[in-house]
Motif scaffolding. Structure first.
Motif, PDB file in Angstrom:
ATOM      1  N   PRO A 590       0.800  -1.227   0.000  1.00 29.40           N
ATOM      2  CA  PRO A 590       0.000   0.000   0.000  1.00 29.40           C
ATOM      3  C   PRO A 590       0.835   1.281   0.000  1.00 29.40           C
ATOM      4  N   ILE A 591       2.032   1.262   0.626  1.00 28.84           N
ATOM      5  CA  ILE A 591       2.803   2.497   0.702  1.00 28.84           C
ATOM      6  C   ILE A 591       3.321   2.947  -0.660  1.00 28.84           C
ATOM      7  N   ALA A 592       3.293   2.051  -1.654  1.00 31.49           N
ATOM      8  CA  ALA A 592       3.835   2.414  -2.970  1.00 31.49           C
ATOM      9  C   ALA A 592       2.754   2.866  -3.959  1.00 31.49           C
ATOM     10  N   LYS A 593       1.513   2.913  -3.517  1.00 30.10           N
ATOM     11  CA  LYS A 593       0.415   3.285  -4.425  1.00 30.10           C
ATOM     12  C   LYS A 593       0.610   4.722  -4.923  1.00 30.10           C
ATOM     13  N   PRO A 594       0.590   4.929  -6.268  1.00 32.05           N
ATOM     14  CA  PRO A 594       0.769   6.294  -6.763  1.00 32.05           C
ATOM     15  C   PRO A 594      -0.358   7.211  -6.277  1.00 32.05           C
ATOM     16  N   ASP A 595       0.002   8.429  -5.902  1.00 37.30           N
ATOM     17  CA  ASP A 595      -1.014   9.407  -5.508  1.00 37.30           C
ATOM     18  C   ASP A 595      -1.664  10.010  -6.739  1.00 37.30           C
ATOM     19  N   LEU A 596      -0.870  10.221  -7.768  1.00 36.64           N
ATOM     20  CA  LEU A 596      -1.378  10.816  -8.996  1.00 36.64           C
ATOM     21  C   LEU A 596      -0.843  10.019 -10.179  1.00 36.64           C
ATOM     22  N   ILE A 597      -1.743   9.720 -11.107  1.00 30.70           N
ATOM     23  CA  ILE A 597      -1.303   9.060 -12.339  1.00 30.70           C
ATOM     24  C   ILE A 597      -1.688   9.959 -13.505  1.00 30.70           C
ATOM     25  N   GLN A 598      -0.715  10.351 -14.282  1.00 35.47           N
ATOM     26  CA  GLN A 598      -1.011  11.151 -15.478  1.00 35.47           C
ATOM     27  C   GLN A 598      -0.797  10.289 -16.711  1.00 35.47           C
ATOM     28  N   TRP A 599      -1.793  10.306 -17.594  1.00 32.47           N
ATOM     29  CA  TRP A 599      -1.636   9.573 -18.858  1.00 32.47           C
ATOM     30  C   TRP A 599      -0.685  10.365 -19.729  1.00 32.47           C
ATOM     31  N   ALA A 600       0.364   9.729 -20.156  1.00 32.00           N
ATOM     32  CA  ALA A 600       1.377  10.421 -20.951  1.00 32.00           C
ATOM     33  C   ALA A 600       1.490   9.747 -22.318  1.00 32.00           C
ATOM     34  N   PRO A 601       0.949  10.392 -23.348  1.00 37.38           N
ATOM     35  CA  PRO A 601       1.049   9.790 -24.681  1.00 37.38           C
ATOM     36  C   PRO A 601       2.503   9.591 -25.097  1.00 37.38           C
ATOM     37  N   GLY A 602       3.390  10.451 -24.602  1.00 38.13           N
ATOM     38  CA  GLY A 602       4.818  10.278 -24.874  1.00 38.13           C
ATOM     39  C   GLY A 602       5.620  10.759 -23.676  1.00 38.13           C
ATOM     40  N   MET A 603       6.870  10.319 -23.579  1.00 36.83           N
ATOM     41  CA  MET A 603       7.749  10.772 -22.490  1.00 36.83           C
ATOM     42  C   MET A 603       8.807  11.696 -23.082  1.00 36.83           C
ATOM     43  N   PRO A 604       9.238  12.716 -22.313  1.00 42.73           N
ATOM     44  CA  PRO A 604      10.339  13.543 -22.799  1.00 42.73           C
ATOM     45  C   PRO A 604      11.632  12.732 -22.780  1.00 42.73           C
ATOM     46  N   LYS A 605      12.195  12.485 -23.958  1.00 39.99           N
ATOM     47  CA  LYS A 605      13.403  11.650 -24.005  1.00 39.99           C
ATOM     48  C   LYS A 605      14.526  12.353 -24.753  1.00 39.99           C
ATOM     49  N   THR A 606      15.719  12.023 -24.369  1.00 42.01           N
ATOM     50  CA  THR A 606      16.850  12.505 -25.137  1.00 42.01           C
ATOM     51  C   THR A 606      16.896  11.706 -26.437  1.00 42.01           C
ATOM     52  N   ARG A 607      17.752  12.151 -27.348  1.00 41.07           N
ATOM     53  CA  ARG A 607      17.802  11.411 -28.615  1.00 41.07           C
ATOM     54  C   ARG A 607      18.326  10.004 -28.432  1.00 41.07           C
ATOM     55  N   SER A 608      19.050   9.804 -27.332  1.00 43.35           N
ATOM     56  CA  SER A 608      19.539   8.440 -27.093  1.00 43.35           C
ATOM     57  C   SER A 608      18.496   7.608 -26.338  1.00 43.35           C
ATOM     58  N   GLY A 609      17.300   8.206 -26.118  1.00 43.58           N
ATOM     59  CA  GLY A 609      16.214   7.410 -25.549  1.00 43.58           C
ATOM     60  C   GLY A 609      16.108   7.437 -24.036  1.00 43.58           C
ATOM     61  N   LYS A 610      16.888   8.307 -23.401  1.00 42.28           N
ATOM     62  CA  LYS A 610      16.823   8.379 -21.936  1.00 42.28           C
ATOM     63  C   LYS A 610      15.687   9.307 -21.501  1.00 42.28           C
ATOM     64  N   ILE A 611      14.860   8.855 -20.589  1.00 40.19           N
ATOM     65  CA  ILE A 611      13.782   9.714 -20.088  1.00 40.19           C
ATOM     66  C   ILE A 611      14.403  10.855 -19.272  1.00 40.19           C
ATOM     67  N   MET A 612      13.972  12.096 -19.570  1.00 40.01           N
ATOM     68  CA  MET A 612      14.506  13.257 -18.836  1.00 40.01           C
ATOM     69  C   MET A 612      13.668  13.461 -17.571  1.00 40.01           C
ATOM     70  N   ARG A 613      14.098  12.837 -16.515  1.00 39.71           N
ATOM     71  CA  ARG A 613      13.332  12.887 -15.268  1.00 39.71           C
ATOM     72  C   ARG A 613      13.287  14.278 -14.672  1.00 39.71           C
ATOM     73  N   ARG A 614      14.350  15.030 -14.911  1.00 38.71           N
ATOM     74  CA  ARG A 614      14.410  16.393 -14.395  1.00 38.71           C
ATOM     75  C   ARG A 614      13.143  17.146 -14.815  1.00 38.71           C
ATOM     76  N   ILE A 615      12.750  16.977 -16.078  1.00 42.18           N
ATOM     77  CA  ILE A 615      11.585  17.690 -16.604  1.00 42.18           C
ATOM     78  C   ILE A 615      10.302  17.154 -15.976  1.00 42.18           C
ATOM     79  N   LEU A 616      10.220  15.845 -15.861  1.00 44.60           N
ATOM     80  CA  LEU A 616       9.024  15.252 -15.262  1.00 44.60           C
ATOM     81  C   LEU A 616       8.864  15.695 -13.808  1.00 44.60           C
ATOM     82  N   ARG A 617       9.985  15.822 -13.140  1.00 46.46           N
ATOM     83  CA  ARG A 617       9.957  16.265 -11.743  1.00 46.46           C
ATOM     84  C   ARG A 617       9.412  17.684 -11.659  1.00 46.46           C
TER      85      ARG A 617
END
Ligand code: 6R9
Length: 650
Positions: A590-617
């Motif tokens: 239960p402690i890991a249940k997401p508080d908010l879920i956003q549907w993301a049609p795409g993720m912000p990624k670098t050209r090498s395919g790494k998700i840019m977490r800084r932006i998501l944060r």
């Protein structure tokens, strides 16, 4: 600005504190200048079967990391926590057990009774073939048997690994398998907040994924119905009743493991943090005495669960090594109502009270009428742990619970550190709301620039928090993976132990922890790797990709914000959202249940395919002013979509 925060003076009544104002500077200097002398003296607080001749033997060099304290000494932890107290305090209460439901009876367990129960359980374990060095997994509610089981393992040299009772069968199975345990100790049910979790059923589900060798010892707690597998399940309560109350303790080397505790990191599966016997016990006992200003006869209460390190060091090992009366609470702060903590403090005349900022914030929101009903005059020292405490919660705690006369010890430490590292000391260190204040004896914090790895000398300073030298309570390795231990803690900033926390040091040299700098989030004081939640989400058949970040949450400290990309052809719906929440609860707990879920049609990624977490944060934090450079993204327009559809933080 935090560096202009005024100090709170030490309240009256601490003239006989364990450490007084002038002691702190003197003892601290001594602990740093002469660690061998300092720690060989402190280690005398513990009874040794064979005295050590060597104090400290440690190396932080990447590739060679090795940490040994008191290495040729021998001792037994259960003897230190029980046997040595029997003569002088056999009839003193060792454990006060307060049940979930206040209608049920509480228990006082004396040191003599503790001795009998621990010896009985140790004999049962030996009869089941458990020997020195074997691992035993504990999956138990907050009942006295949890403490008995820890100490019974310690008595026969077995290594316990506690899995928090709120974790799912999968999480339990992973820990049983990683530790290679052949024994699981659980109970029929775990009542919390008036509801009972079917602990044994969870254990049954977990054991389907484990070797057939694993035996399951079951404590009868509620008497609730359980299914039974003949040949595998064993009635522990019945066997204990028949077992002898005497069990010869094993002489353990100071560096023999005492326990493994799994904790989340920024990458991969949770790692088994290994703590050993001698240094850990010296450190837990010493910090418990100094930090809570513990004196003989005090009633001490830490509200943590034994499933976390706080429960290990500051419900069981530290207090019992000091011959204290320690309170174990089965319930939650808000059941039957938001006055439960204060009712228990009044009922048992608690002197030291230690809890988490998230609990304080939750109770603060319920108003002071729940506090005023109860007599809190027994309280002397208040503590917090688990996450930075916001000054508002600190002040509420100080005014309404401590009535301005109880010093607050804000204790910064980690599963890895075994005990308190940066904390004030009642009677010795003036406090500032929100600051963990100054290092404990023997602890050498350093602040490094995150990029250049340069040590930031002088005050004020800001950067990442490292520790420059070893202390006795330090973890020794990752269970089964010393390389991972070195890579996680000693590679990034060579020569230092890297804590993973950001930190500021103010004009007065006071430390302010600013939170994790890695992909670890801290939800209600519980540590979680974002990678763990992500891998649970992507294990769902409708999820293509998931990225998880933390965001500021008014009660939990941080909440879990999940960006989810669905498989092609799957439409988002509220039903699916609820299904994913439930999915994560069952996958991790239960402690890991997401508080908010956003549907993301795409993720912000670098050209090498790494998700840019800084932006998501940043989006999760509602902070768009500093999204930084998005030009390196493969599809920069993804960011606009995510901003337009961000979830309301409420
Ligand atoms: C004991 C415990 C460790 C992480 C740690 C830090 C955070 C703990 C804190 C604190 C600010 C405090 N943390 N105490 N942050 N002030 N007083 O909580 O261990 O579960 O391993 O978590 O918790 O971020 O790195 P653990």
């Amino acid at each position: 600005m935090t560096d202009t925060v005024a100090k709170h003076a030490i309240p009256e009544g601490f003239e006989n504190a364990r450490a007084k104002a002038d002691d702190y500077a003197r003892l601290y200097a001594e602990s740093i200048d002469d660690p061998d002398g300092f720690w060989s003296r402190e280690a005398k607080r513990i009874d040794w079967i064979k005295p050590f001749t060597k104090v400290k033997n440690t190396d932080f060099t990447f590739g060679n990391v090795s940490i040994k304290w008191f290495e040729d000494g021998q001792l037994n932890v259960s003897v230190n926590c029980i046997d040595r107290h029997l003569e002088s305090r056999g009839d003193q209460t060792a454990i006060i057990w307060e049940p979930d439901d206040p209608q049920n009876d509480h228990k006082h367990i004396t040191y003599r009774e503790l001795s009998e129960q621990v010896n009985r359980m140790a004999n049962v374990l030996r009869d089941q073939g458990v020997a020195k060095g074997d691992r035993v997994v504990l999956y138990l509610p907050m009942i006295p048997e949890a403490a008995y089981a820890m100490l019974a393992c310690a008595r026969i040299g077995a290594i316990h690994s506690i899995v928090f009772a709120g974790f799912s069968p999968d999480a339990l199975a992973n820990r049983i398998n990683d530790s290679g345990a052949n024994i699981l100790i659980t109970a029929d049910q775990a009542p919390r907040g008036g509801k009972a979790t079917a602990l044994k059923s969870n254990a049954d589900a977990a054991l389907l994924r484990c070797s057939d060798r694993v035996k399951c010892l079951v404590v009868k707690h509620t008497g609730g119905q359980t299914t039974w597998t003949e040949g595998r399940d064993i009635d522990l309560t019945a066997l204990m009743n028949e077992a002898s109350t005497e069990c010869e303790p094993e002489a353990m080397g100071a560096e023999d493991p005492l326990f493994v505790l799994y904790t989340s990191g920024s990458t991969g599966r949770p790692k088994g943090v290994v703590h050993t016997t001698g240094g850990y016990l010296v450190y837990a006992a010493m910090t418990h005495e100094y930090v809570f200003d513990y004196h003989d006869g005090d009633i001490y209460w830490c509200t943590a669960d034994v499933g976390w390190v706080t429960g290990h060091s500051y419900i069981v090992y530290g207090p019992l090594a000091n011959g204290a009366t320690t309170l174990m609470f089965e319930g939650v702060p808000t059941f039957p109502d938001a006055g439960r903590f204060w009712e228990v403090c009044a009922k048992h005349k608690v002197n030291q009270f230690y809890t988490a900022p998230t609990a304080i914030r939750a109770l603060m929101g319920k108003g002071t009428e729940f506090v005023e009903k109860h007599d809190l005059s027994s309280l002397k020292v208040l503590g917090t742990v688990g996450e930075p405490i916001n000054p508002e919660a600190w002040n509420w705690y100080d005014t309404n619970i401590g009535k301005g006369r109880c010093p607050i010890v804000d204790t910064w430490w980690q599963t890895e550190t075994g005990g308190h590292m940066i904390t004030s000391l009642p009677g010795a260190i003036e406090t500032k709301p929100g600051s963990a204040t100054l290092p404990f004896f023997g602890v050498k914090p350093v602040i490094l620039d995150a990029e250049s790895a340069k040590v930031q000398e002088g005050d004020p300073a800001e950067g990442v928090l490292c520790i420059a030298d070893s202390w006795p309570g330090q973890m020794r390795t990752v269970w089964g993976d010393h390389q991972r231990f070195m890579e996680t803690y000693f590679q990034q900033y060579p020569g230092y132990y890297f804590t993973g926390d950001g930190c500021r040091r103010d004009e007065d040299g006071y430390y302010w922890i600013t939170g994790r700098v890695d992909d670890v989030i801290n939800v209600s004081g519980h540590r979680m790797g974002t990678a763990e939640v992500e891998s649970a989400l992507v294990a769902h058949e409708k999820v293509a990709e998931a990225a998880v970040v933390g965001y500021p949450h008014p009660v939990k400290g941080q909440g879990i914000y999940a960006y989810v990309t669905l498989m092609g052809g799957v439409e988002p719906s509220e039903e699916l959202r609820a299904d994913l929440e439930k999915w994560v609860r069952t996958e991790i707990g239960p402690i890991a249940k997401p508080d908010l879920i956003q549907w993301a049609p795409g993720m912000p990624k670098t050209r090498s395919g790494k998700i840019m977490r800084r932006i998501l944060r940043k989006i999760a934090e509602d902070d768009y002013s500093s999204l930084g450079d998005t030009s390196t993204l493969a599809e920069p327009e993804v960011v606009d979509d995510l901003i337009a559809n961000r979830m309301n933080r409420g």
